[in-house]
Design a protein around this motif. Structure first.
Motif, PDB file in Angstrom:
ATOM      1  N   ARG A 127      28.247 -62.078 -64.112  1.00 29.13           N
ATOM      2  CA  ARG A 127      29.369 -61.207 -63.725  1.00 29.13           C
ATOM      3  C   ARG A 127      29.743 -61.497 -62.276  1.00 29.13           C
ATOM      4  O   ARG A 127      28.874 -61.805 -61.450  1.00 29.13           O
ATOM      5  CB  ARG A 127      28.987 -59.742 -63.872  1.00 29.13           C
ATOM      6  N   ILE A 128      31.028 -61.353 -61.952  1.00 31.44           N
ATOM      7  CA  ILE A 128      31.499 -61.609 -60.586  1.00 31.44           C
ATOM      8  C   ILE A 128      30.747 -60.729 -59.585  1.00 31.44           C
ATOM      9  O   ILE A 128      30.314 -61.208 -58.539  1.00 31.44           O
ATOM     10  CB  ILE A 128      33.024 -61.369 -60.479  1.00 31.44           C
ATOM     11  N   ILE A 163      33.169 -73.731 -63.985  1.00 34.03           N
ATOM     12  CA  ILE A 163      33.927 -73.034 -65.024  1.00 34.03           C
ATOM     13  C   ILE A 163      34.508 -74.048 -66.012  1.00 34.03           C
ATOM     14  O   ILE A 163      35.286 -74.917 -65.632  1.00 34.03           O
ATOM     15  CB  ILE A 163      35.067 -72.197 -64.406  1.00 34.03           C
ATOM     16  N   PRO A 176      30.272 -68.163 -63.852  1.00 40.30           N
ATOM     17  CA  PRO A 176      30.860 -66.855 -64.174  1.00 40.30           C
ATOM     18  C   PRO A 176      31.434 -66.809 -65.592  1.00 40.30           C
ATOM     19  O   PRO A 176      31.770 -67.833 -66.179  1.00 40.30           O
ATOM     20  CB  PRO A 176      31.984 -66.734 -63.149  1.00 40.30           C
ATOM     21  N   GLY A 177      31.519 -65.614 -66.111  1.00 40.14           N
ATOM     22  CA  GLY A 177      32.148 -65.420 -67.411  1.00 40.14           C
ATOM     23  C   GLY A 177      31.236 -65.763 -68.567  1.00 40.14           C
ATOM     24  O   GLY A 177      30.014 -65.769 -68.435  1.00 40.14           O
ATOM     25  N   ARG A 197      39.172 -63.482 -58.707  1.00 39.67           N
ATOM     26  CA  ARG A 197      38.307 -62.295 -58.681  1.00 39.67           C
ATOM     27  C   ARG A 197      37.107 -62.498 -57.765  1.00 39.67           C
ATOM     28  O   ARG A 197      36.689 -61.566 -57.072  1.00 39.67           O
ATOM     29  CB  ARG A 197      37.857 -61.939 -60.097  1.00 39.67           C
ATOM     30  N   THR A 198      36.543 -63.701 -57.742  1.00 42.75           N
ATOM     31  CA  THR A 198      35.384 -63.968 -56.884  1.00 42.75           C
ATOM     32  C   THR A 198      35.777 -63.898 -55.416  1.00 42.75           C
ATOM     33  O   THR A 198      35.091 -63.261 -54.610  1.00 42.75           O
ATOM     34  CB  THR A 198      34.769 -65.344 -57.214  1.00 42.75           C
ATOM     35  N   LEU A 251      38.949 -66.201 -62.677  1.00 41.34           N
ATOM     36  CA  LEU A 251      37.580 -66.017 -62.176  1.00 41.34           C
ATOM     37  C   LEU A 251      37.466 -66.367 -60.696  1.00 41.34           C
ATOM     38  O   LEU A 251      36.751 -65.696 -59.944  1.00 41.34           O
ATOM     39  CB  LEU A 251      36.598 -66.843 -63.003  1.00 41.34           C
ATOM     40  N   HIS A 269      39.507 -70.400 -65.096  1.00 42.86           N
ATOM     41  CA  HIS A 269      39.173 -70.739 -63.709  1.00 42.86           C
ATOM     42  C   HIS A 269      40.043 -70.019 -62.670  1.00 42.86           C
ATOM     43  O   HIS A 269      39.532 -69.620 -61.642  1.00 42.86           O
ATOM     44  CB  HIS A 269      39.216 -72.260 -63.491  1.00 42.86           C
TER      45      HIS A 269
END
Length: 133
Positions: free
Chosen positions: A41-42, A61, A10-11, A72-73, A69, A66
């Motif tokens: 993207r998530i 990550i 991610p990211g 959010r995940t 992300l 971390h």
């Protein structure tokens, strides 16, 4: 049917060597592995996880983001009615952030240098149903 695991980056992190090594180790251990590639993207990670019917999402990550992300995940998986998918996190993670990641919903955290056997064993433990008494 083999257990499916999604390995995602991610990211904006563009380094994927470690993620590919973990993906190969899991594949060699008998898991079916889906690898998203870099800079995901998530929302896309969650959509792929649901579409591919995975049991585990592994986030790799290295960017220092971390905690954000991972949070959010986990939240996006829950919002997609996929909160039963375990989220594991690996990468450049300071020991002090491990409790924060677990509080955010990570089922397991693997800082840089974690042995591949330990990662495989933990994923196996997360995806094996406990025996009924």
């Amino acid at each position: 049917m083999r257990t499916r695991v999604l390995i995602a980056k991610p990211g904006l992190d563009g380094h994927d060597r470690g993620a590919k090594i973990v993906a190969r180790a899991l594949r060699d251990a008998g898991f079916e592995v889906v690898f998203t590639g870099i800079r995901q993207r998530i929302d896309d990670i969650v959509a792929i996880a649901v579409q591919e019917d995975v049991a585990v999402v592994g986030l790799s990550i290295l960017s220092g983001a971390h905690v954000a992300l991972t949070t959010r995940t986990v939240e996006a998986l829950r919002a997609a009615d996929a909160g039963d998918i375990a989220v594991i996190v690996g990468g450049t993670i300071p020991a002090g952030d491990v409790p924060r990641l677990k509080e955010a919903g990570a089922a397991a955290v693997f800082p840089t240098g974690t042995a591949l056997d330990a990662i495989v064993a933990e994923v196996r433990a997360l995806t094996t149903a406990p025996a009924s008494p």
